[in-house]
Write an enzyme that holds these catalytic residues in place. Structure first.
Site, PDB file in Angstrom:
ATOM      1  N   TYR A  72      51.050  65.743  47.063  1.00 57.08           N
ATOM      2  CA  TYR A  72      51.602  64.814  46.071  1.00 57.08           C
ATOM      3  C   TYR A  72      52.083  63.535  46.751  1.00 57.08           C
ATOM      4  O   TYR A  72      51.802  62.425  46.296  1.00 57.08           O
ATOM      5  CB  TYR A  72      52.774  65.478  45.336  1.00 57.08           C
ATOM      6  CG  TYR A  72      53.273  64.684  44.147  1.00 57.08           C
ATOM      7  CD1 TYR A  72      52.852  65.002  42.861  1.00 57.08           C
ATOM      8  CD2 TYR A  72      54.146  63.614  44.323  1.00 57.08           C
ATOM      9  CE1 TYR A  72      53.295  64.273  41.774  1.00 57.08           C
ATOM     10  CE2 TYR A  72      54.594  62.877  43.232  1.00 57.08           C
ATOM     11  CZ  TYR A  72      54.165  63.206  41.962  1.00 57.08           C
ATOM     12  OH  TYR A  72      54.597  62.491  40.885  1.00 57.08           O
ATOM     13  N   PHE A 124      37.162  38.812  32.955  1.00 56.17           N
ATOM     14  CA  PHE A 124      36.542  40.045  32.472  1.00 56.17           C
ATOM     15  C   PHE A 124      37.245  40.508  31.186  1.00 56.17           C
ATOM     16  O   PHE A 124      38.401  40.164  30.964  1.00 56.17           O
ATOM     17  CB  PHE A 124      36.648  41.109  33.564  1.00 56.17           C
ATOM     18  CG  PHE A 124      35.942  42.384  33.228  1.00 56.17           C
ATOM     19  CD1 PHE A 124      34.557  42.433  33.194  1.00 56.17           C
ATOM     20  CD2 PHE A 124      36.655  43.538  32.937  1.00 56.17           C
ATOM     21  CE1 PHE A 124      33.904  43.614  32.880  1.00 56.17           C
ATOM     22  CE2 PHE A 124      36.003  44.716  32.615  1.00 56.17           C
ATOM     23  CZ  PHE A 124      34.626  44.755  32.589  1.00 56.17           C
ATOM     24  N   ASP A 125      36.568  41.287  30.351  1.00 52.84           N
ATOM     25  CA  ASP A 125      37.144  41.634  29.040  1.00 52.84           C
ATOM     26  C   ASP A 125      38.474  42.381  29.131  1.00 52.84           C
ATOM     27  O   ASP A 125      39.412  42.079  28.389  1.00 52.84           O
ATOM     28  CB  ASP A 125      36.137  42.381  28.143  1.00 52.84           C
ATOM     29  CG  ASP A 125      35.550  43.623  28.773  1.00 52.84           C
ATOM     30  OD1 ASP A 125      35.630  43.762  30.007  1.00 52.84           O
ATOM     31  OD2 ASP A 125      35.012  44.468  28.049  1.00 52.84           O
ATOM     32  N   ASP A 213      39.938  39.304  41.189  1.00 53.79           N
ATOM     33  CA  ASP A 213      39.463  40.474  40.454  1.00 53.79           C
ATOM     34  C   ASP A 213      38.190  40.882  41.177  1.00 53.79           C
ATOM     35  O   ASP A 213      37.162  40.208  41.090  1.00 53.79           O
ATOM     36  CB  ASP A 213      39.210  40.062  38.992  1.00 53.79           C
ATOM     37  CG  ASP A 213      38.758  41.232  38.143  1.00 53.79           C
ATOM     38  OD1 ASP A 213      38.579  42.339  38.689  1.00 53.79           O
ATOM     39  OD2 ASP A 213      38.558  41.037  36.935  1.00 53.79           O
ATOM     40  N   ALA A 215      35.967  43.591  41.628  1.00 52.44           N
ATOM     41  CA  ALA A 215      35.038  44.702  41.369  1.00 52.44           C
ATOM     42  C   ALA A 215      33.736  44.599  42.172  1.00 52.44           C
ATOM     43  O   ALA A 215      33.227  45.596  42.665  1.00 52.44           O
ATOM     44  CB  ALA A 215      34.731  44.774  39.878  1.00 52.44           C
ATOM     45  N   LYS A 256      32.809  50.052  40.762  1.00 53.76           N
ATOM     46  CA  LYS A 256      31.702  49.148  41.069  1.00 53.76           C
ATOM     47  C   LYS A 256      31.461  49.184  42.578  1.00 53.76           C
ATOM     48  O   LYS A 256      30.871  50.130  43.074  1.00 53.76           O
ATOM     49  CB  LYS A 256      32.012  47.728  40.587  1.00 53.76           C
ATOM     50  CG  LYS A 256      31.878  47.502  39.086  1.00 53.76           C
ATOM     51  CD  LYS A 256      32.870  48.222  38.251  1.00 53.76           C
ATOM     52  CE  LYS A 256      32.921  47.772  36.823  1.00 53.76           C
ATOM     53  NZ  LYS A 256      34.212  47.255  36.409  1.00 53.76           N
ATOM     54  N   HIS A 448      34.436  45.973  20.847  1.00 53.67           N
ATOM     55  CA  HIS A 448      33.037  46.306  21.157  1.00 53.67           C
ATOM     56  C   HIS A 448      32.815  47.778  21.483  1.00 53.67           C
ATOM     57  O   HIS A 448      31.750  48.314  21.275  1.00 53.67           O
ATOM     58  CB  HIS A 448      32.521  45.428  22.303  1.00 53.67           C
ATOM     59  CG  HIS A 448      33.349  45.495  23.544  1.00 53.67           C
ATOM     60  ND1 HIS A 448      34.592  44.915  23.632  1.00 53.67           N
ATOM     61  CD2 HIS A 448      33.126  46.072  24.745  1.00 53.67           C
ATOM     62  CE1 HIS A 448      35.098  45.121  24.834  1.00 53.67           C
ATOM     63  NE2 HIS A 448      34.229  45.827  25.532  1.00 53.67           N
TER      64      HIS A 448
END
Ligand SMILES: *Cc1c(COP(=O)(O)O)cnc(C)c1O
Length: 456
Positions: A72, A124-125, A213, A215, A256, A448
């Protein structure tokens, strides 16, 4: 004779896929309310919905899975991953999260408040969703060339620095500039090193911070190596290290360029950010040394982050995307040029000029391609752009894309031939396609994923 190019791996395990009939697909898509997210995966022959978490792990990653430490607190898998992140990106502090949007949720909880502006290159969304959820505003400063699919600008992920400076000068509170690498929304398009450097300079001038960001950071580095003068001889790891010298922190969707099926993290230089984010990480994700990830998954990610920066891996990866893109170009099909890093983006407005924009052009194309060949792509258009949070009107983006995202190390080029042939058949009947889809039911944010449609 020149020795041809070939993949930098061989296949050790396979998963059967089922080639359905058109009749079956007609029934299934109707039951799915014309939303490809509602299909079962076994109703899809070739799945290019996303490159997120859909890649194949290597034998080294599976080996690392067996050695995961599930403690943990203080798991050795956490420390293994921490070391890789530190050496790759140069960030001292890191928090694991269960995926990329969770990293956004944790960091934005610490940094973004109502009324803030967050400029960047086509967010990005989920990033935009997390900004707007906090009643802040994402401001798109992407260069205008990005919206002309025929322009061959080598770095269509760049921001327009003048536009960015206008926003920075506005007097509004700007906690962050977010640079998305590569820029998914504009077609998997890279940002140049020079642009990253200038963005950092502007951030310093206006006393704000830069977040990457991240990815598809390795694919971005590959394009810098291939397209930006002065980087030809540098290794991908050297390029990544320089890229991140222009950032204060990063959020990552490991699904990704981590080449794992689930996971994410945030990393940063500042202890202050780390301390603030830690509280939210413990609240939303889990204790500091696992943050919603299993020890074994952190191990696989540590290996994946290294593999993704190997030149042979990236050459194989990008070559496959180019293989599909070049086939489509050969057939005269309009796509975003140059071909992006993780998929091919079909220009749906030019593909289906007779479908009105109110009837969701790119979604219509995605449905017809599925019916034709059992191939699942995804709409990056009006459905994704969502409604304006204030007026509740549809936001019609400049470009309507059908994105064909290619999972990493998963399909062969024969599969790409099927995709290209399916799309060519649709292209040949484009003049007869005059109607699209209408909305039956939708969610108030990020519609979407769950929207229900019917034939117009
Ligand atoms: C996928 C992605 C995210 C969100 O990550 P998830 O792992 O899907 O939650 C954020 N930004 C970019 C650029 C992405 O591609």
């Amino acid at each position: 004779m020149e020795i041809p190019f070939a993949e930098s791996y061989k296949i050790k395990m396979v998963e059967p896929i089922y080639r359905s009939t058109r009749k079956q697909r007609e029934k299934w898509i109707d039951e799915a309310h014309y939303n490809l997210f509602n299909l079962r995966s076994d109703q899809v022959f070739i799945d290019l919905l996303t490159d997120s978490g859909t890649g194949a792990m290597s034998d080294n990653q599976w080996g690392a899975i067996m050695q995961g430490d599930e403690s943990y607190a203080g798991s050795s898998s956490y420390y293994r991953l921490k070391e890789v992140i530190q050496s790759l990106f140069g960030f001292e502090y890191f928090l694991p999260t269960h995926q990329g949007r969770a990293a956004e949720n944790v960091l934005f909880s610490a940094l973004i408040k109502e009324g803030d502006l967050v400029p960047g290159n086509s967010h990005f969304d989920t990033t935009k969703g997390h900004i707007e959820f906090r009643k802040a505003k994402a401001v798109d400063c992407t260069i205008s060339e990005a919206f002309d699919t025929e322009s061959n600008h080598p770095f269509k992920g760049n921001v327009n620095l003048e536009k960015l400076e206008e926003v920075l000068k506005s007097g509004k509170n700007i906690p962050l500039i977010i640079m998305t690498l590569t820029c998914n929304t504009s077609g998997g398009q890279p940002v140049s090193m020079e642009n990253l450097k200038q963005v950092k300079k502007l951030a310093e001038k206006y006393n704000t911070s830069v977040l990457f960001d991240s990815a598809r950071f390795a694919e971005n580095a590959w394009f810098i190596k291939k397209r930006e003068p002065g980087f030809e001889e540098k290794t991908i790891k050297e390029i990544v290290r320089e890229m991140y010298s222009y950032a204060d922190g990063m959020t990552m969707s490991s699904k990704k360029d981590g080449i794992v099926n689930i996971g994410g993290f945030l990393a940063m230089r500042s202890k202050k950010w780390f301390d603030k984010a830690t509280t939210f990480n413990i609240m939303f994700e889990g204790f500091v040394t696992y943050g919603g990830m299993a020890g074994r998954d952190m191990n696989a990610l540590a290996v994946g982050l290294d593999e993704v920066t190997h030149k042979d891996y990236l050459e194989t990866r990008i070559s496959q995307v180019e293989y599909l893109g070049n086939k489509l170009i050969e057939y005269g099909i309009p796509i975003q040029k140059p071909i992006g890093g993780h998929g091919v983006f079909v220009d749906a407005k030019r593909f289906l000029p007779n479908v009105p924009k109110e009837e969701y052009i790119a979604q219509t194309l995605a449905i017809i391609l599925y019916l034709e060949a059992g191939v699942r792509g995804v709409e990056v258009g009006t459905l994704l752009a969502d409604r304006d949070p204030e007026t509740h009107d549809n936001r019609y983006p400049e470009l309507e894309f059908l994105r064909l995202a290619i999972p990493r190390r998963t399909y062969t080029n024969n599969h790409m031939d099927v995709v290209a042939a399916g799309l060519k058949n649709v292209y040949d009947m484009r003049d007869e396609i005059r109607t699209g889809l209408k909305i039956h039911k939708e969610a108030p944010i990020m519609r979407h994923f769950t929207v229900e449609l019917y034939k117009a």
